[in-house]
Structures are given as C-alpha cells and as structure tokens.
Design an enzyme around this catalytic site. Structure first.
Site, PDB file in Angstrom:
ATOM      1  N   ASP A 247     -29.219  28.880 -21.108  1.00 40.29           N
ATOM      2  CA  ASP A 247     -28.311  27.983 -20.404  1.00 40.29           C
ATOM      3  C   ASP A 247     -27.066  28.799 -20.055  1.00 40.29           C
ATOM      4  O   ASP A 247     -26.850  29.880 -20.604  1.00 40.29           O
ATOM      5  CB  ASP A 247     -27.958  26.802 -21.298  1.00 40.29           C
TER       6      ASP A 247
ATOM      7  N   ASP B 249     -27.026  25.073 -25.768  1.00 39.48           N
ATOM      8  CA  ASP B 249     -26.012  24.531 -26.672  1.00 39.48           C
ATOM      9  C   ASP B 249     -25.843  23.028 -26.603  1.00 39.48           C
ATOM     10  O   ASP B 249     -24.980  22.482 -27.276  1.00 39.48           O
ATOM     11  CB  ASP B 249     -24.654  25.173 -26.370  1.00 39.48           C
TER      12      ASP B 249
ATOM     13  N   ASP C 201     -30.476  20.630 -23.148  1.00 41.57           N
ATOM     14  CA  ASP C 201     -31.465  21.672 -23.435  1.00 41.57           C
ATOM     15  C   ASP C 201     -32.440  21.251 -24.529  1.00 41.57           C
ATOM     16  O   ASP C 201     -33.315  22.035 -24.896  1.00 41.57           O
ATOM     17  CB  ASP C 201     -30.746  22.955 -23.884  1.00 41.57           C
TER      18      ASP C 201
END
Length: 1465
Positions: free
Chosen positions: A784, A1180, A1184
């Site tokens: 990410d 994080d 995700d």
C-alpha cells in the site's frame, strides 16, 4: 420528539435520490472507499478518464469490506463516457443496461473456478445441491455489484437504480429471489425459493415509503404472540400426533421419505404417550420423527445443501443424518474388540465414521449434520430443537416474490401462507454462526443480517421492545456476546494425546518397554510429556488471550415496557433502544443505529486508522435504506453516517436540544456484528497449502513404505535364524520406529520456533507459524502507499490562489507557503479589490471547510483536515459563547439571537491570540466565522461542503473542498484558471496531493434558507478559489528496503487507493518503478476490437500494441504499466473479452495499481497467485484487510484489531519488517529442509546398522540407543536450527520441493555411501582374531564385535552428516558463527572418541555393552569416518545439477522465459 431533526435530514438527503447523472472527468479511477465508516467496496460512478487526479479520496478506509460481501471481482454496470483534454473518449466495455447486475452463471461449475477439495461430498452433490448464503440470495459465483442501490440511485438517478435489488419494489428480500436461480444451464442447482416461480418483470421505481404502512401502534400489535408450546399438545396430544390421522398424509408419494419413518414413529408412539401422560413433559415431541406433524405443508425432502459463508469466502456442504442404533452398537463393539484402535482410526477418518454410524435423512429431520468445507475439513454438529411457535419472518427473511402479492401482514409478523408459523426452532452452530432451518426453502439459513421492517416507523422503534418479543429474539439471535469457547485442559490434553504423532510415540514407548529398553523408553516418555505440557500451555495461553480480546460486557440502560432499566450488554437483542449518552458506556456493545443526538467515535478497531468519525441521528429514509442494505449485506455511506459498529470507541456523545439523552437501536448482536466477523476470521484462518508441507507428508509416506519392507525382510531373516515369535515381532516392529523416527515431526518445527522468537524480538508477531517458511518463497511483494511507503501525516507545501490576469481570464498566483501572506489584513471585511475578495474567500474556505471536532480540549479529525487547519494558525472552538451571532428570519424581519447549530455541533473559527504573526483584530466580529451547517464527505461525491456566517454580517457563504478533477464540475467555468490543468499536472507528476477549493455567497441571507437549502443547490455554480498542495514524504526505510528487494530479484508492486499519477511519482522516487517508460490505460470507443489503449505517460503518441501489449518499437523491453481500479475491473471481470495472454501481460508488467478498492486489492493478490507467484502484501489499514488475508504472507503495520487478522503484525511501522520476515522465512525453510534430510539420514544410518545386526540375530543395546538419540541426535537437531538468517537476501529463493529427483537421488546416494562405510568395517572385523560372534536372539547380551564396530562407526556418521547438511550462506549465517552448533559437534566427536577408549570391563563399558577391539581398528575407524565425511560432502552435490528441472513449475517464470527468448530471436 424528533420531527425537526427528521425534517432536516430528509430535506438534506432527498436531493441525492433526485441527483441527476453528471459527466465527470476522471483518469480511469474507481472510487476506492466510501465515507468514514462505509462497508461498501470499490464503486465506479462513471468510467471517466482523469488526466489529473492529484488527490485521492479524503475518506476513512472502509470497515473491513471483505467481512460483508464476496471479495471476488465484480464489474460495474455504470461505466459511462467522459472526455479529457487530449480528446480520448471512453466507453463501457461489453455492458448494457439490460444485463443483470448479478450473474449466477459466471462459471461453469464450482470445480472449474474455485478448485475445492471436498472429500465427503462429491463435486456433483455440491453443484446440484440447493444453495444459501450469509448474503441473502447470493452464492459463491455471484457477480456482485458492490455499489448499494441507494448510492447508485443518488448518483445516477432512478433509471439505473431501479434495476438493482431493493425492498422498495418487491419484497423484504433482494431482487435475486425474483430474477435468478441457482439452476442455470451450467449450474444445476435448485431455485432459492420453493414458494413460487420467480418474478422476472421489470422493477418499478415506486416510492418505497408508499409500499409500507407505518403507524404508531406498539410492536406487539404487529406481532403474533402465542404460547411457546402449541396448544394442541396440551389439549389432545394423542389425536394431534396420531400417525393414522388423515390430516397428515405421511405415506403420500409427495414425500417418499416420510414412509421410511412411519414404522419408527409407530414403534415409539405408545411409549411416548404413556410418558407424557405420566410426566406432562412436552420435549418428547421435539424429536425429528414428529417433524411432519408440525410442518404438514412443508415436508422435509432435501438431505444435502450448499452454503456460502461470504465473510470468509468459503463454500461448505451440509448433509443431514440420524443415528442408527444397530450401526452404533456395531461401532462400539468393534472399538472394544480392537482395544480402541478402531476408535482412533475413526477419529482420524471422520468421514468413514459418519457412514458407519449414521443414516442420511432430510435436513429438517436430522439429529446431526455433517459439514465439510472446500478445504476438506469435516465437522459434525448436533442439531438442536426448541419450542418457538412464532412466524418465520421473526427469525429469517420472509419470502414474497411479487409486488402484487405484497402482504402487509408479513411486515407485522403475522403468520400467513408465505410467512408460516414455526412451532419448532431447528438449528445448529458452525464457526459461531447460527444456522436455522427454513421450512419454506427446506434448507438451513442464517439470520446474520435480519432486519425488522417495522424499524421504518421510528415511533414504533422509540417505544422499545415488549418482554415477549425480547425473549423471542434471544431464542432467534442468541445472547449478545462474542465469547470464544475455550477447551478445558482435559479436552486439550485428550486432543493432543490422540494426535497421530503422539499415538506413534505411545506405540514406540510400549514397544521399547516390551523389548526391555526401559531407560530409553522412560527418557522418550519424559520428553513427550514435556512436549505435550508445553503445547498445552501455549495453546491455552493463545486461546485465552484471544478470548479476552473478543469478550466484552458492560451495563446498558435499555427502554423496555415503557421503563428504563439497566441490563447487561449480553441481554441486548435487535430492536432494543438503549442510551449511548450514558457516561459509563465507552464502547458500543452491538451494531446499532443512532436515533437521536450525535456522536464522535473512533473506528480504528475496524479501519486500522485512529481518525474520529462523526455520527448523526438516523431518519426514516435512513432506516428504510438500512433494511435495504441488510438485504444486500452492505452498509452504504448513506447509512454508515448513522451506523454504530460494535467495539468502536465512543469519543464524545452529544444530546440534542429538547431531549434528555442520546439513543441508539441495536440491529445486530454477537458474532453477527462486524467485530464478530473479524474475530471469526482470526479464529478460523485459511489453511496453508505450502508445497513443503504437502511434500513432507508424501516423504513420510515413502519412508513408511520403506519401513514396512524392512519389517517383512527382517521377519524373513528372523525365521531363518529360528528366533522365537515374541522377539521376531518386537524387533520387526522396532524397524518401523527406526525408519520413521517419532521425533521427525517435532524437528520440523524447531527452526520455525527459533525464527518466531527472533521475529518477536524485532517487534514482529505472527499468529500463523506455518506462514514463516512461506515467507522464504515470496516472489512478489505488494505495498500500500499511504502509511506504508509514505508517512501517514501530510504537510502543507503551500497554497495557490486563483487571481485575475485580465478582464476575461484567470490564472494561478504564486505558491504561498505562509498563511499570513494570503490575506495580510486586520479584518476579513477589509477588501479593496476583486483580488482581496478572492484571497479572503480562499482563506475562509481553508479555515472552515473541514470536519474537525474538539474533544477534551484537543482538536481531532482527519489528518489532512488537521494539517490544513494547523497551517492557518487560527483557533477552533465549540459551544463558543463570547460572540453573539444574529440572523434575520423570512417570516419576521426582526433581529433575534442566532440559534447556533442546534442540530449540528456548533463551531466557531477565530484568530489565535497566541500567534505572534497574526494581524487580525481579535474582537472584530467580522473575524469570527460560525460554521452553520456541514455536508459530510462522501466518497462517491469526493468533496465536503460547509455553510459559514461571519458574526458581524448577515451574509451566508458556502465553501467546498475536494478532488481537483471534481471541483470544476460544480464551478462556473468562467472562474476556472486557464492554467488549471497545467498546474495540476505539474503537482501530481511531482507526487504532491492537491485539494481544490471553491465557494460562493448564498442567494438568501437567512437562517431558515441556510437550514433548508439542499446540497445540490449549495454545490452548484460556485467560484473556483485555489489549490492547497500537500506533500506526502517517504518513510525513511522505504527506498532502502525496496532497493534490497530489487537486488534480491523480488518484484515489488504498489497497490493503492491514491491517484495514478501521484502513485507513479512516488514509485519513481522510491525506486519501485525503474523503467523510464510508463504506460497508462485509456478506454476507447472501439468496443469490439481494442477497447483499451495504453499510452506512454510523457508521450501519449507512444502506444503499446493493443493485442500483445508490447511497444511498437520491438527493441524496447524495459517498460512498465500502471493500472487503475476501473480498468482492472473491466479487464478481469470480462475475461472472455480479453485473452489469457493479455491478462498475464497486464499482471506481469504492471508495477502500479492505483485507485484500487479493497475488493480489487484482494482480487489482484489472487490473480497473481494464479500465475504461481508467492505473494506478499504489506499494508496498514482495513482497506488492505482482505488482501492481507488472501496473500501468502500478509504483514500489517497496524495494531488495530482489523489488521491483527493478518498473519504478521509489525510494531515497527515501516516496510523494513518485510526484509526481516523474508530473511527469517528463508532461514527457517532451509533449516526445516536440513532437519528433514538429517532425520532421514539418521534413520538410514540406524536402519543400516540394525539391519546388519538383525542379519546376525543381534541388536543395539539400551544405552547405545539412548546415547545416539538423546546425546547425539537431539542436541544436533536443536543446534542445527539455531542458525540465524544471512544478512543479505540472495537472488535465488530456497527450494521447497522435497519430493523431486534433485533431492531424492542425492539422498539415495548418501544412503548408499552410508551403507558402504558401515559394511566395510563390519566385514573387516569378522576376520580379526579377537572377533566375538553375536549371540542369536540375546536381548540382554548384545555384546559382540559386530555391535561394537557398527556402534562406533555410526556414532561418527550421525555427527558428520549433520556437519555436511548444515549449509550456511546464502540463506543462513555461516556455521562458524553458530557457536552452539560448533561446540555441540566438537563435544559429540570427543565424547564418541572417549566412548571408543572406555575399558570394556569398566562400569561404562558394561553399560554400553561393548567388546574389546584393537587400537589399530579404532584408528582405522577414525580415518574411515573422515573419508566418509569428504565423500559425503563431495559426491551427492556433484549429482544434483544433472537432475535439475529443465523447466520451472511456476507459470510466470515460463512466460517471462518465453518472452526473453522471443526478444533474443
């Protein structure tokens, strides 16, 4: 009580439902997430092309999207058209308005798409079975449209939205029950509903509120209340249950199964009658044999069903069974006769036990059910039965297939033909989900997303629940608790001891004891007990920690029967109204809807980001949409602003004026809540299918075959020698324990245990130890961006105000990095020119256009808003009383006190007296800005708006900030600067995030108008004001870590919800994107041939070949591609449109995936896995979460509970943890590999020794075995695993293939070398004059020269083989640095030499049962084993290259190799 608030909210939201479809510019970007707490996945309002997209959605990540709908990729049906400056047009690809949004026939069968591993059920049974899902009317292969109907309707108007599933137009169920079946031509299932044919007519756009009559009657008046036990059982049970009664045709051909149980019912009828006459107990009638009596119109027929648990993306099969007394008697008798061996066998083979003990029967009459998931895991659950006697709609979604048949009684929970009464509640629990039998569908279903249509009537909701209904809902939904069942120590011990590994240990210990190896058996027993105890302690500790984390209980004030009472949160049920403003309540106890007041909550438990979220009270429109969302099992952003998620923290709760408390209503409880789904995902992780583990079992199987061969050969040899039968049996069985050593499974976990401890010291925690070894095989690592590669916080680089250049055009001014230079005046009213007005308005916009709040004196809110306001250096206060606001009402033209935001949190912005650079006069009323009304950020609109009034003026301003590609659409085109696109392009290319600001003066300067004006009117014909430019800095370790990964040939990919240009810029800055040429996708109007064009970023005329996706310049091979979310969706949801080569090329060449929704991230991971990549994902937040769980290794940089579901969690919040996980994974994998080979060769050495001795009728002594296994083998195996990982990641990954010629052939050669180096000394010693011949069959007297020489020789072989197999670099540190291993090897060699020179007549000599051999023979043995070491070190490695695979088994490697060869040609 709430009329004012309801009118206000309804006025505010009506404009969304009438919002016309707009053309928007966008760069092929899908919306990544909804507003603050939405649970929707990615959505595509239009398939636009966005040249400049400098700002991603300023939204909080969606709350665990994958817990609420399938992760599989879905195509949107709302891809529209737009134009960019370059003139490229984009259209939808192969999607028409007539296509259904959910296509059940996407795949031919369950096998072709999901590759399940059902063992108990056949694929045909699963395919043909009737299906259900935690998602109403959805199955595993449903094409799920992720945009809720309400949001689609607001964005695109009712024409498109009317096609979606909706309670508005048909029934309490979604449209799937009306237009689709499981039984398509390629999917031979049964229709979901058995109540009638599906209604395929077009949906009307009738106002939903007109379909349901709401009134102020109490809930109980809409609810059938009757005795729990049917009255017929009390009045005349004999007649009611008479099997010969004509009222229930038991033997009719309509249900052949009924006749099978007639005799059973008749045989027990007399007994049951007499029993009830004596006791009056009614529970006897709960037995399945009476099922048809209670459900005469809904006879049980189906014996197998399919169920899709969408939160886990898991397909299960369910089969009904009943006990067979005769079969159970035979089973127990066999267990006794075999002394429990048959019990153990059936324990390990549950599918066989089911068929031996049970009889297949209809699900409705089952005593227990067999559940098997697609991974082959079988579980048996008992079916419970309780008296219920309430309509079906009170516990499950009721069936109603046509608008014409909409029965108002269904909504009032009265029994009817389509809403039958349920005398008996039939259910079971599986994975903490309650499965309830539906007599209508004849299958088990869940009520996780049940909703009461009466909730639409808020007056009814406020009345609370009667006690009778509360009791019913406890039965229907269970207690509101997320309590994990912890096994007792006894249960854990029983499960552990009965594991095949320990059963084999017990077998070995008994065998050794019978063979009088008491010392050895005793030591192994002690070690096994210690191992079991350690396992029990760790298991108990882990389960206890998880249970404590998930458990929650508190006192709650609930309104029931007209009174406020205090109860435990465990007693809450859906429909309960409770007080959220209670100071003692700090965490929401259940999924709820806010009814009054407003709240600020912290949803980091779900989102992974500690960003405060404001919740507003719901109105009837929101309640109606809530029921719609529950049927779709999505929470739309429209509803999420009033939805309170279980487990989220209450930061502040404010009571509305005129009310005494803030209230909420419970809608979901227990494991049905979002937190419950999260906990279940942690308790039941997806099984790991790593090749090393699969091969290890195959390898053990091969060794078992060898052991059996050794058993039979030894038996034949013993027969020739004439040994007694007892000795023959014991020694032959002993061969098995030698070839398959009991310690083998344990040694495989030693390396992993050491790796876990080292990771823990580095702040990396793992909840799935089997994933450690997989970390060593990662081929591609996905990251990410925000919060992972870059810092979480943004810094304001500066602002650019739009300034007039001449009378007809505007341009951007200079970038200003100091807020005091924007409007350097003493008063906001001091404007002398048009430029002053623009500067003043821009300053006012950044001062007021945000969603910040003050809690306990601290300013909290979205990080971007916080940084923006911090840049201004002004002060923000709520409940500000130092300055009086005034307003003029339409009805009466007189001054009155301004009612400061009575329904919204009042806020005032004013100059900060502590700022020494501030020039504004503090007491000037023009410098006090009141934020009158806020329009929250919506991801589908991508903007936020406020209405502001200065204290000293009767003027109302509207300000909006949002994505720069969206703001021009709501602005007067004459106010857009000429260099708008140029400036935006420059900023985004440089990696900056850009926010655009706009504003206007409202036409009416009254409080009433500001209160009632719609958002559409506010956000139209605005004046563009300028840009706010943010810089998002890379984390310190990002570039360094990516460089290490690139050097190790590990592919790196960015997968983000941010804008594609910003992502490319960040990618180039950190080294993730290496090639100079980066190609971007554009949808074209050439739908039939080449729907997507790929143009180079810097030179749009440079394009890729539309078929091969290679540059037109064939000499260029080093290039990269960037994919946006909507393009990704179009490509991978239209696999028939694009060839496999096209899809593979996109996956292999794309380094950037931008504007990706959570579902798309999840899908990307699975698409890469289809190319045989071992995929890692590092993120994080909850956006995700799905990808973290789907990846082979998922590493979370968040401590939030949502992210704890990932296999790895790092307390070091940068990507350097990825390197540590990979290093430890490689070291652990190599260690496991080495230990496996060592234990195999250890078995081979001992097998050769024992085989030679068995040929002479002898054996090793008790203490000889003890010395070898405990003093030599165990320490060596432990210290071999002690090696730390190598400091550098090598380009080549370690092998995980145990069963391959490259491994097996060298192993067999090693076996031959071992045999040769044992046979030669044995042959030599037989010719020596001091040779002592073995005593045949002498268990107590094993002393012989054969025994002694082989014992000495094998001792050194055990040691030196460990040295040969202990390889250091490139995956582990050099063995010279493993001090423990070096010392152990030296001590073992010295000890073995010392044993050689022990006087045979001494106590130790007798203990080891040695015989005297010459010194020359001892020296020969020493030189011989040294030669053995070098032969073992040189020859097997020389053979390996000849058996190396010519072609990789990984698909992606073969594709890349083919491409490389084509370039060479």
């Amino acid at each position: 009580m709430t009329s004012t608030r309801i009118d206000h909210n309804m006025n505010e939201n009506e404009n969304y439902q009438r919002n016309p479809r707009r053309e928007r510019r966008s760069f092929s970007s899908a919306m990544t997430s909804s507003s603050s707490a939405t649970l929707t996945s990615g959505l595509i309002p239009e398939n636009n092309i966005e040249v400049f997209s400098g700002v991603p959605f300023e939204a909080i990540p969606s709350s665990i999207v994958s817990f609420h709908h399938p992760h599989s990729l879905q195509s949107s049906n709302f891809l529209g058209t737009s134009v960019i400056s370059g003139g490229i047009y984009s259209h939808a690809v192969g999607i028409t308005d007539n296509e259904p949004l959910m296509d059940r026939s996407r795949t031919g069968s369950i096998n072709s798409q999901r590759n399940p591993h059902f063992n108990f059920f056949t694929p045909e049974q699963i395919n043909n079975a009737e299906g259900a899902s935690t998602l109403e009317n959805t199955d595993f292969n449903t094409e799920w449209d992720p945009m809720p109907a309400n949001e689609q309707q607001r964005l695109f108007g009712s024409e498109n939205a009317s096609r979606r599933s909706s309670i508005y137009s048909a029934s309490p169920r979604s449209s799937l029950s009306n237009n689709s079946h499981y039984g398509t031509s390629s999917y031979k299932g049964h229709p979901l509903s058995r109540t009638g044919a599906a209604d395929r007519r077009s949906r009307s756009s009738t106002n939903p509120m007109s379909l349901i009559s709401t009134h102020s009657s109490s809930s109980s008046s809409r609810y059938t209340i009757r005795d729990r036990i049917p009255t017929e059982l009390d009045t005349n049970p004999e007649e009611f249950l008479d099997t010969r009664s004509a009222s229930v045709p038991l033997g009719s051909p309509e249900n052949a199964d009924i006749s099978d149980v007639n005799s059973e019912i008749a045989s027990s009828e007399d007994e049951s009658r007499s029993y009830h006459k004596k006791t009056g107990h009614q529970d006897e009638y709960l037995k399945p044999i009476y099922h048809e009596k209670f459900y005469p119109n809904h006879r049980a027929q189906e014996s197998i069903q399919r169920f899709y648990i969408s939160e886990e993306d898991l397909v299960i099969g369910i089969a009904g069974y009943k006990n067979s007394r005769f079969k159970i008697f035979i089973y127990h008798l066999t267990c006794v006769l075999t002394l429990g061996l048959f019990y153990l066998l059936m324990l390990w083979l549950p599918s066989k036990k089911v068929k031996l003990c049970g009889v297949r029967c209809p699900l409705g009459k089952a005593e227990w059910v067999v559940i098997e998931n697609e991974f082959g895991e079988i579980q048996i659950e008992t079916v419970e039965r309780e008296w219920y006697n309430r309509p079906l709609s009170t516990i499950l979604h009721s069936e109603n297939n046509s608008t014409d048949n909409l029965d108002i009684e269904i909504y009032h929970h009265h029994a009817s033909e389509k809403n039958p009464n349920m005398p008996i509640l039939i259910y079971f629990h599986y994975r903490y989900i309650k499965f309830i039998y539906s007599p209508l569908e004849d299958i088990f279903k869940t009520n996780n997303n049940w909703a009461d249509p009466d909730w639409i009537d808020l007056k009814t909701v406020y009345a609370g629940l009667p006690t009778a209904i509360q009791e019913d809902r406890v039965l229907a939904f269970d207690k509101n608790q997320i309590d994990l069942k912890n096994k007792s120590i006894t249960e854990l011990l029983w499960d552990e001891v009965l594991h095949p590994f320990y059963i084999f240990q017990i077998f070995s210990i008994i065998l050794w004891s019978l063979d009088e190896y008491y010392y050895y058996a005793g030591c192994i027993f002690i070690i096994s007990v210690m191992s079991i105890a350690d396992t029990l302690i760790q298991t108990r500790k882990t389960s206890k920690n998880l249970a404590e984390m998930s458990h929650f209980d508190c006192e709650v004030r609930v309104f029931r029967e007209g009174f406020w009472i205090t109860i435990s949160s465990k007693d809450l049920v859906p429909g309960d109204v409770y007080e959220v403003s209670d100071p003692q309540l700090t965490v929401f106890p259940a999924d709820s809807v806010l009814l009054s007041g407003d709240c600020i909550v912290n949803e980091s438990m779900l989102t992974g980001e500690s960003v405060p979220v404001t919740k507003l009270a719901a109105n009837e429109s929101i309640m109606f949409q809530l029921i719609q969302d529950f049927q779709d099992t999505q929470i739309s952003s429209f509803v999420s602003k009033s939805f309170l998620f279980c487990g989220t923290i209450i930061i502040r709760c404010k009571i509305s004026k005129g009310q005494s408390s803030a209230l909420a209503m419970v809608v979901r409880t227990g494991f049905s809540t979002t937190k419950g789904s999260l906990v279940r995902s942690m308790v039941f992780p997806k099984p790991v299918g790593f090749k090393f583990y699969r091969d290890s079992f195959k390898y053990i199987g091969v060794m078992t075959v060898v052991a059996m061969l050794g058993f039979f050969f030894s038996w034949l040899q013993f027969v020739k020698l004439g040994l007694d039968k007892r000795t023959m049996i014991l020694r032959a069985l002993d061969i098995i324990t030698i070839v398959v050593p009991p310690a083998l499974p344990a040694t495989l976990t030693i390396g992993t245990s050491f790796a876990l401890n080292r990771l823990k010291k580095k702040g990396i925690f793992c909840i799935s130890p089997t994933r450690v070894n997989i970390g060593g095989k990662v081929d591609v690592m996905c990251f990410d961006k925000t919060g992972t590669l870059t810092e979480d916080d943004l810094d304001v680089l500066g602002v650019q105000v739009c300034e007039p250049r001449d009378h007809n055009s505007l341009v951007f001014g200079e970038l200003k990095s100091d807020v005091h230079t924007i409007f350097p005046k003493f008063s906001l009213n001091d404007c002398n020119s048009p430029l002053d007005i623009r500067n003043r308005n821009f300053l006012m916009s950044i001062l007021t256009c945000h969603s910040l709040r003050v809690v306990d004196g601290e300013l909290i809110g979205d990080p971007l808003d916080f940084k923006m306001f911090q840049f201004t250096r002004w002060s923000y206060d709520e409940d500000f009383q130092n300055q009086t606001f005034h307003s003029v009402y339409d009805e009466r033209h007189e001054d009155s006190v301004f009612p400061e935001n009575q329904d919204i949190i009042p806020a005032v912005v004013h100059p900060n007296s502590d700022d020494k650079s501030n020039k504004f006069i503090e007491n000037d009323p023009h410098n006090f800005l009141g934020i009158i009304r806020s329009f929250e950020f919506l991801s589908e609109l991508r903007r936020l708006s406020v209405i502001v009034k200065p204290s000293g003026e009767n003027i109302y301003y509207a300000f909006t900030k949002g994505a720069p590609e969206i703001i021009p659409d709501i602005c007067n085109r004459n106010t857009i600067p000429a260099d708008y696109e140029e400036q935006l392009y420059n900023y985004t290319r440089a990696g900056y995030r850009v926010i655009a600001c706009a504003g206007k003066v409202l036409p009416k300067h009254t409080w009433l108008y500001a209160k009632k004006v719609s958002r559409d009117d506010v956000e139209s014909n605005m004046e563009f004001l300028g840009f706010i430019v943010f810089e998002n800095k890379l984390k310190a370790k990002t570039t360094e870590t990516l460089s290490v990964l690139n050097e190790a040939n590990i592919r790196t990919v960015m997968c983000t919800g941010d804008n594609v240009l910003t992502a490319i810029s960040v990618g180039k800055e950190c080294g993730l994107v290496k090639p100079h040429l980066v190609y971007l996708p554009y949808l074209t109007d050439q739908q039939e041939h080449f729907p997507i064009e790929w143009r180079e970023l810097s030179n749009p005329d440079n394009m890729l070949d539309p078929v091969t996706l290679k540059p037109n310049d064939n000499e260029v091979s080093d290039y990269s591609m960037a994919v946006t979310g909507d393009i990704f969706r179009v490509i991978f949801s239209n696999e028939t449109t694009f060839s496999h080569n096209y899809l593979e090329r996109v996956l292999l060449k794309s380094s950037i995936y931008a504007r990706m929704s959570p579902d798309e991230k999840h899908e990307l991971v699975e698409q890469l896995q289809k190319l045989d990549y071992t995929v890692g994902f590092c993120g994080d937040g909850a956006n995700d979460c799905g990808a973290l769980k789907a990846a082979d290794i998922g590493i979370s940089l968040s401590e939030a509970e949502a992210s704890v579901a990932a296999p790895f969690t790092s307390k070091i919040f940068d990507i350097s943890c990825v390197i540590n996980v990979m290093k430890e994974g490689r070291a652990s994998l190599v260690t496991s590999f080495a230990c496996f080979q060592y234990m195999s060769l250890y078995s081979a050495i001992q097998f050769v020794t024992i085989s030679i001795l068995y040929s002479r009728g002898s054996n090793l002594g008790d203490f000889q075995f003890l010395y070898i296994d405990l003093f030599l083998i165990v320490p060596i195996a432990i210290f071999m695993s002690w090696s730390k990982p190598y400091h550098k990641l090598a380009k080549k990954r370690p092998s995980a293939n145990l069963v391959s010629l490259k491994i097996l052939i060298p192993l067999f050669i090693s076996f031959a070398i071992i045999m040769f180096f044992q046979v030669v000394p044995w042959e030599i010693v037989q010719n020596k004059p001091w040779y002592i011949k073995p005593i045949v069959g002498g268990d107590d007297a094993v002393q012989s020269s054969d025994n002694t020489v082989l014992f000495f020789t094998s001792n050194f072989q055990y040691i030196l083989i460990a040295a040969v197999l202990s390889v250091g670099p490139p995956y582990r540190e050099p063995m010279s640095q493993n001090i423990g291993f070096i010392l152990d090897i030296l001590i073992s060699i010295l000890a073995s030499i010392a044993v050689m020179y022990i006087p045979v007549s001494s106590w130790f000599g007798n203990l080891f049962q040695l015989t005297a051999i010459s010194n020359g023979m001892k020296i020969f043995i020493l030189f011989w084993v040294i030669l053995n070491y070098y032969v073992q070190l040189i020859i097997p490695p020389l053979v390996k290259p000849y058996f190396k695979k010519k072609r990789s088994s990984k698909k992606y490697k073969n594709i890349l190799r083919g491409e490389l060869e084509s370039y060479r040609v």
